[in-house]
Design a protein around this motif. Structure first.
Motif, PDB file in Angstrom:
ATOM      1  N   GLY A 270       0.812  -1.209   0.000  1.00  0.00           N
ATOM      2  CA  GLY A 270       0.000   0.000   0.000  1.00  0.00           C
ATOM      3  C   GLY A 270       0.849   1.264   0.000  1.00  0.00           C
ATOM      4  O   GLY A 270       1.987   1.280  -0.485  1.00  0.00           O
ATOM      5  N   ALA A 271       0.300   2.328   0.588  1.00  0.00           N
ATOM      6  CA  ALA A 271       0.944   3.639   0.552  1.00  0.00           C
ATOM      7  C   ALA A 271       1.930   3.849   1.696  1.00  0.00           C
ATOM      8  O   ALA A 271       2.814   4.700   1.603  1.00  0.00           O
ATOM      9  N   ASP A 272       1.788   3.092   2.784  1.00  0.00           N
ATOM     10  CA  ASP A 272       2.618   3.298   3.973  1.00  0.00           C
ATOM     11  C   ASP A 272       3.887   2.454   3.885  1.00  0.00           C
ATOM     12  O   ASP A 272       3.829   1.222   3.981  1.00  0.00           O
ATOM     13  N   PRO A 273       5.067   3.064   3.693  1.00  0.00           N
ATOM     14  CA  PRO A 273       6.296   2.275   3.540  1.00  0.00           C
ATOM     15  C   PRO A 273       6.644   1.465   4.779  1.00  0.00           C
ATOM     16  O   PRO A 273       7.197   0.370   4.666  1.00  0.00           O
ATOM     17  N   GLN A 274       6.334   1.963   5.971  1.00  0.00           N
ATOM     18  CA  GLN A 274       6.644   1.208   7.188  1.00  0.00           C
ATOM     19  C   GLN A 274       5.817  -0.076   7.245  1.00  0.00           C
ATOM     20  O   GLN A 274       6.336  -1.151   7.572  1.00  0.00           O
ATOM     21  N   GLU A 275       4.542   0.049   6.934  1.00  0.00           N
ATOM     22  CA  GLU A 275       3.672  -1.125   6.933  1.00  0.00           C
ATOM     23  C   GLU A 275       4.096  -2.082   5.818  1.00  0.00           C
ATOM     24  O   GLU A 275       4.040  -3.306   5.978  1.00  0.00           O
ATOM     25  N   ASN A 276       4.531  -1.537   4.700  1.00  0.00           N
ATOM     26  CA  ASN A 276       4.981  -2.379   3.585  1.00  0.00           C
ATOM     27  C   ASN A 276       6.213  -3.194   3.969  1.00  0.00           C
ATOM     28  O   ASN A 276       6.339  -4.354   3.583  1.00  0.00           O
ATOM     29  N   MET A 363      21.294 -16.462   7.145  1.00  0.00           N
ATOM     30  CA  MET A 363      21.687 -15.692   5.967  1.00  0.00           C
ATOM     31  C   MET A 363      21.315 -14.236   6.227  1.00  0.00           C
ATOM     32  O   MET A 363      20.171 -13.941   6.574  1.00  0.00           O
ATOM     33  N   ILE A 364      22.286 -13.331   6.070  1.00  0.00           N
ATOM     34  CA  ILE A 364      22.061 -11.902   6.311  1.00  0.00           C
ATOM     35  C   ILE A 364      22.201 -11.166   4.989  1.00  0.00           C
ATOM     36  O   ILE A 364      23.232 -11.291   4.313  1.00  0.00           O
ATOM     37  N   TYR A 365      21.164 -10.408   4.623  1.00  0.00           N
ATOM     38  CA  TYR A 365      21.208  -9.643   3.382  1.00  0.00           C
ATOM     39  C   TYR A 365      21.087  -8.167   3.713  1.00  0.00           C
ATOM     40  O   TYR A 365      20.156  -7.749   4.394  1.00  0.00           O
ATOM     41  N   PRO A 366      22.049  -7.336   3.238  1.00  0.00           N
ATOM     42  CA  PRO A 366      22.009  -5.907   3.564  1.00  0.00           C
ATOM     43  C   PRO A 366      20.892  -5.179   2.816  1.00  0.00           C
ATOM     44  O   PRO A 366      20.511  -5.569   1.709  1.00  0.00           O
ATOM     45  N   VAL A 367      20.396  -4.131   3.428  1.00  0.00           N
ATOM     46  CA  VAL A 367      19.440  -3.219   2.795  1.00  0.00           C
ATOM     47  C   VAL A 367      20.132  -1.864   2.709  1.00  0.00           C
ATOM     48  O   VAL A 367      20.614  -1.341   3.722  1.00  0.00           O
ATOM     49  N   ALA A 395      16.533 -13.961  -1.630  1.00  0.00           N
ATOM     50  CA  ALA A 395      16.776 -13.082  -0.493  1.00  0.00           C
ATOM     51  C   ALA A 395      17.186 -11.696  -0.970  1.00  0.00           C
ATOM     52  O   ALA A 395      16.775 -10.672  -0.397  1.00  0.00           O
ATOM     53  N   GLY A 396      17.990 -11.649  -2.049  1.00  0.00           N
ATOM     54  CA  GLY A 396      18.386 -10.360  -2.612  1.00  0.00           C
ATOM     55  C   GLY A 396      17.198  -9.580  -3.145  1.00  0.00           C
ATOM     56  O   GLY A 396      17.118  -8.352  -2.991  1.00  0.00           O
ATOM     57  N   MET A 397      16.234 -10.277  -3.775  1.00  0.00           N
ATOM     58  CA  MET A 397      15.030  -9.608  -4.276  1.00  0.00           C
ATOM     59  C   MET A 397      14.201  -9.031  -3.122  1.00  0.00           C
ATOM     60  O   MET A 397      13.694  -7.901  -3.212  1.00  0.00           O
ATOM     61  N   ILE A 398      14.075  -9.812  -2.051  1.00  0.00           N
ATOM     62  CA  ILE A 398      13.297  -9.346  -0.892  1.00  0.00           C
ATOM     63  C   ILE A 398      13.978  -8.132  -0.276  1.00  0.00           C
ATOM     64  O   ILE A 398      13.323  -7.144   0.076  1.00  0.00           O
ATOM     65  N   ALA A 399      15.318  -8.199  -0.158  1.00  0.00           N
ATOM     66  CA  ALA A 399      16.062  -7.067   0.406  1.00  0.00           C
ATOM     67  C   ALA A 399      15.916  -5.829  -0.473  1.00  0.00           C
ATOM     68  O   ALA A 399      15.801  -4.701   0.036  1.00  0.00           O
ATOM     69  N   GLU A 405      11.243   0.475  -0.271  1.00  0.00           N
ATOM     70  CA  GLU A 405      10.353   1.064   0.734  1.00  0.00           C
ATOM     71  C   GLU A 405      11.118   2.013   1.654  1.00  0.00           C
ATOM     72  O   GLU A 405      10.582   3.037   2.078  1.00  0.00           O
ATOM     73  N   GLU A 406      12.387   1.674   1.962  1.00  0.00           N
ATOM     74  CA  GLU A 406      13.212   2.589   2.759  1.00  0.00           C
ATOM     75  C   GLU A 406      13.420   3.909   2.011  1.00  0.00           C
ATOM     76  O   GLU A 406      13.396   4.997   2.609  1.00  0.00           O
ATOM     77  N   GLU A 407      13.617   3.827   0.702  1.00  0.00           N
ATOM     78  CA  GLU A 407      13.780   5.035  -0.102  1.00  0.00           C
ATOM     79  C   GLU A 407      12.501   5.874  -0.080  1.00  0.00           C
ATOM     80  O   GLU A 407      12.554   7.107   0.031  1.00  0.00           O
ATOM     81  N   ARG A 408      11.365   5.196  -0.196  1.00  0.00           N
ATOM     82  CA  ARG A 408      10.085   5.922  -0.136  1.00  0.00           C
ATOM     83  C   ARG A 408       9.905   6.583   1.228  1.00  0.00           C
ATOM     84  O   ARG A 408       9.447   7.731   1.329  1.00  0.00           O
ATOM     85  N   TRP A 409      10.276   5.844   2.269  1.00  0.00           N
ATOM     86  CA  TRP A 409      10.162   6.373   3.632  1.00  0.00           C
ATOM     87  C   TRP A 409      11.037   7.617   3.785  1.00  0.00           C
ATOM     88  O   TRP A 409      10.606   8.650   4.288  1.00  0.00           O
ATOM     89  N   ALA A 410      12.298   7.504   3.300  1.00  0.00           N
ATOM     90  CA  ALA A 410      13.213   8.637   3.391  1.00  0.00           C
ATOM     91  C   ALA A 410      12.712   9.817   2.565  1.00  0.00           C
ATOM     92  O   ALA A 410      12.802  10.974   2.989  1.00  0.00           O
TER      93      ALA A 410
END
Length: 637
Positions: A270-276, A363-367, A395-399, A405-410
């Motif tokens: 939806g529109a809310d990046p945090q919820e996304n 497995m750790i994937y950076p964002v 995992a890379g696609m999910i990250a 969404e982080e970009e939208r939030w910022a």
């Protein structure tokens, strides 16, 4: 043999008789290259030395003879025509000679038969060679076929027209436990096919395939060895019956299902990046088939659990702490990290969930956010295991989805900050103009000429400030829409510098601008007004962050085919983590929320785009001794 050329070995003690044979063959159209031998040693050496197309041997040679020559020929297993020739030979001897291995015999007084006999024997020898090559190729093909059928992991079996098995490969043996020797010769009713149904159902499918003369394909789910598997089955009609291939596509089907789940998740955002971000984290649980997925996010300089999703009974996420910084260190270079066995790593102690819930691998994937670390997705597993390439890509696609969404939030936070700053910047000149206008309206007749002039000048200054703000916004809009246009002419750089100094001098007369211009710099092909605008933005920025009354330095130098213009100040400088972000739209160093520095964060952004449109670049450097150095380059040509 190539064309009509012929390499001939003659076993003959008479040179004249040998030449007679050669002459006859040349009359028959052959281009002859020959050698004559008359002893076993000479013949053996000739056979070792050359490859011959034809051997003609005299039956009677003192101390040697045609039969002995035939024996040498047969010992070597040669398959080239061997023709016996003699002055006198009885019919019984001739028959025995042919039985012994000669291809023909000819009397010297009947050489008219020689050419037809040679042509016939050469043709038959060629046909024999071709048959041998074909048989060898067939054997090699059958061997390759067997090797291929046995080496592939696919199930493969073949049947004749009566649906009896004529081939049953090793993969069929392993799946069914039925050896090939027990299946071959049996019908599908006696030994059910490994896949594709059994009995009448399978026979109906196979009859349909034979009747259609075309292949048939289907997908079937089976439970084998306690596991559900999916097979892609292809049935092909052949000259003998039919062949059936079945490939295990369980993993491929699983991959397709995972991609479908990821796609459905992304379409549901939806529109809310945090919820996304929380929605994506939840979806990661099923997509990766993991018992636990966490998103650790940078908040006020520390890594903390922002979202967690788990299928573990009674799971409660542990809050962030200093130990979680280990996860940041693992992917600080924005590369994923894998721990197939966490007991061999510090993670087992850094995150209490490993011991609380018996988790074994990670497995750790950076964002990333604008190239900087913003957080990381952690995928936990209950068993020690490596992570396949497909799992890493997923995992890379999910990250990446979280990163968007982080970009939208910022961007939303940046837009909110911009609105606050822009509202403040726009309100100030409006308030000033409104105040002075009310003064003129209410007290205009009581003001002296000087006071009236100062009031009107203040209104004029406020209007100019308002116009400058709106101009920046319009310039930004044009840049974003790709409509920044240049009107270039070849003009002196000094003209653009003077225009920029004049503008800043009118705004901030207390900060003197000192200019050093390399005299070797000639006129440049540029948009004079826009380059002056970029310079004014840099000077304005220097004034804002310099002590009151401190001089601003400006220099232009010729460096390796470019003109480099520098604006230097003795302000506080730009923190290392913000030296690239200052060129972003609406970004401001300092406390944007309380608007500690005037402006709306567009000057440096617009300046960089103007310089780049000219084929140059604009960058920041800390100045030796304190302060900032903003530099931009312009090509000389």
């Amino acid at each position: 043999m190539m064309g009509d050329s012929l390499k001939l070995l003659i076993v003959e003690d008479s040179e004249d008789d040998a030449l007679l044979v050669v002459h006859e063959l040349r009359r028959g159209g052959f281009d002859i290259e020959y050698a004559r031998v008359e002893s076993p040693i000479e013949m053996a050496a000739a056979l070792e030395r050359e490859e011959w197309d034809l051997i003609i041997a005299d039956y009677v040679i003192p101390g040697f003879g045609g039969l002995a020559a035939l024996g040498l020929y047969l010992e070597r297993g040669l398959d080239i025509p061997f023709i016996m020739i003699s002055g006198k030979i009885g019919e019984d001897v001739a028959v025995e000679t042919v039985k012994a291995g000669a291809h023909d015999y000819i009397l010297k007084d009947n050489l008219i038969r020689l050419v037809p006999a040679v042509k016939r024997e050469l043709r038959e020898a060629q046909e024999r060679r071709e048959r041998r090559r074909a048989q060898q190729a067939l054997r090699e093909s059958e061997e390759r076929y067997r090797e291929l059928a046995e080496s592939i992991s696919d199930l493969f079996f073949a049947m004749d027209g009566d649906f009896r098995y004529i081939y049953w490969n090793r993969a069929c043996e392993e799946l069914t436990g039925i050896p090939a020797e027990e299946a071959l010769g049996k019908t599908l009713h006696e030994v059910p096919p490994p896949v594709g149904g059994a009995g009448a159902e399978a026979e109906a499918t196979y009859r349909m395939t034979l009747g259609s003369k075309g292949p048939f394909a289907t997908v079937q789910e089976l439970r084998t060895g306690g596991k559900d598997k999916v097979y892609e089955i292809c049935v092909y009609p052949t000259s003998r019956g039919l062949s059936v291939f079945a490939r295990d596509i369980t993993e491929r089907k699983r991959s397709e299902d995972r991609l479908v789940m990821l796609n459905e998740c992304l379409l549901s955002l939806g529109a809310d990046p945090q919820e996304n971000i929380r929605t994506i984290t939840d979806a990661g649980l099923d997509i990766m088939d993991a018992p636990l997925v966490k998103y650790l996010r940078m908040e006020r300089g520390n890594l903390a659990v922002f979202a967690a999703s788990s299928s573990l009974e009674g799971y409660e996420p542990a809050r962030g702490g200093e130990s979680l910084q280990l996860f940041r260190e693992a992917v600080a270079a924005l590369e994923p990290s894998f721990a197939p066995d966490v007991e061999e790593t510090p993670y087992a102690d850094a995150d209490p969930d490993f011991r609380l819930y018996g988790l074994k691998s990670l497995m750790i994937y950076p964002v990333a956010l604008k190239g900087e670390f913003a957080g990381c997705l952690c995928f936990y597993q209950s068993s020690e295991q490596g992570f396949t390439r497909e799992e890493q890509e997923l995992a890379g696609m999910i990250a990446r989805a979280v990163s968007i969404e982080e970009e939208r939030w910022a961007d939303e936070e940046g837009l909110r900050d911009f609105i606050d700053v822009a509202a403040h910047e726009l309100r100030h000149p409006i308030t000033v103009m409104k105040g002075y206008a009310v003064t003129l309206l209410e007290q205009g007749d009581r003001l002296s000429g000087r006071e009236r002039a100062e009031t009107l000048a203040a209104i004029d200054h406020g209007a100019d400030r308002l116009n400058a703000l709106l101009t920046k916004l319009l310039d930004t809009s044009r840049i974003e829409r790709g409509k920044l246009t240049l009107s270039r002419k070849r003009l002196p750089l000094a003209a653009a510098i003077d225009a920029a100094r004049l503008e800043i001098g009118a705004k901030s007369p207390e900060n003197r601008v000192e200019v050093r211009l390399d005299e070797k710099i000639g006129p440049l092909y540029m948009d004079h007004r826009k380059i002056s605008q970029a310079m004014a933005a840099l000077l304005d920025n220097a004034v804002k962050f310099s002590p009151h009354g401190a001089p601003i330095e400006m220099e232009a130098q010729l460096v390796e085919g470019e003109v480099v213009v520098s604006v230097l100040d003795r302000g506080e400088g730009v923190p290392e983590g913000e030296r690239e972000r200052i060129f972003e739209r609406f970004y401001q160093v300092g406390d944007a929320e309380h608007h500690s520095v005037p402006g709306i964060g567009l000057g440096l952004y617009i300046a960089r785009r103007i310089v780049e449109a000219h084929g140059g670049r604009l960058w920041y450097e800390p100045r030796e001794g304190g302060g900032s150095a903003f530099r931009f380059s312009l090509p000389v040509r």
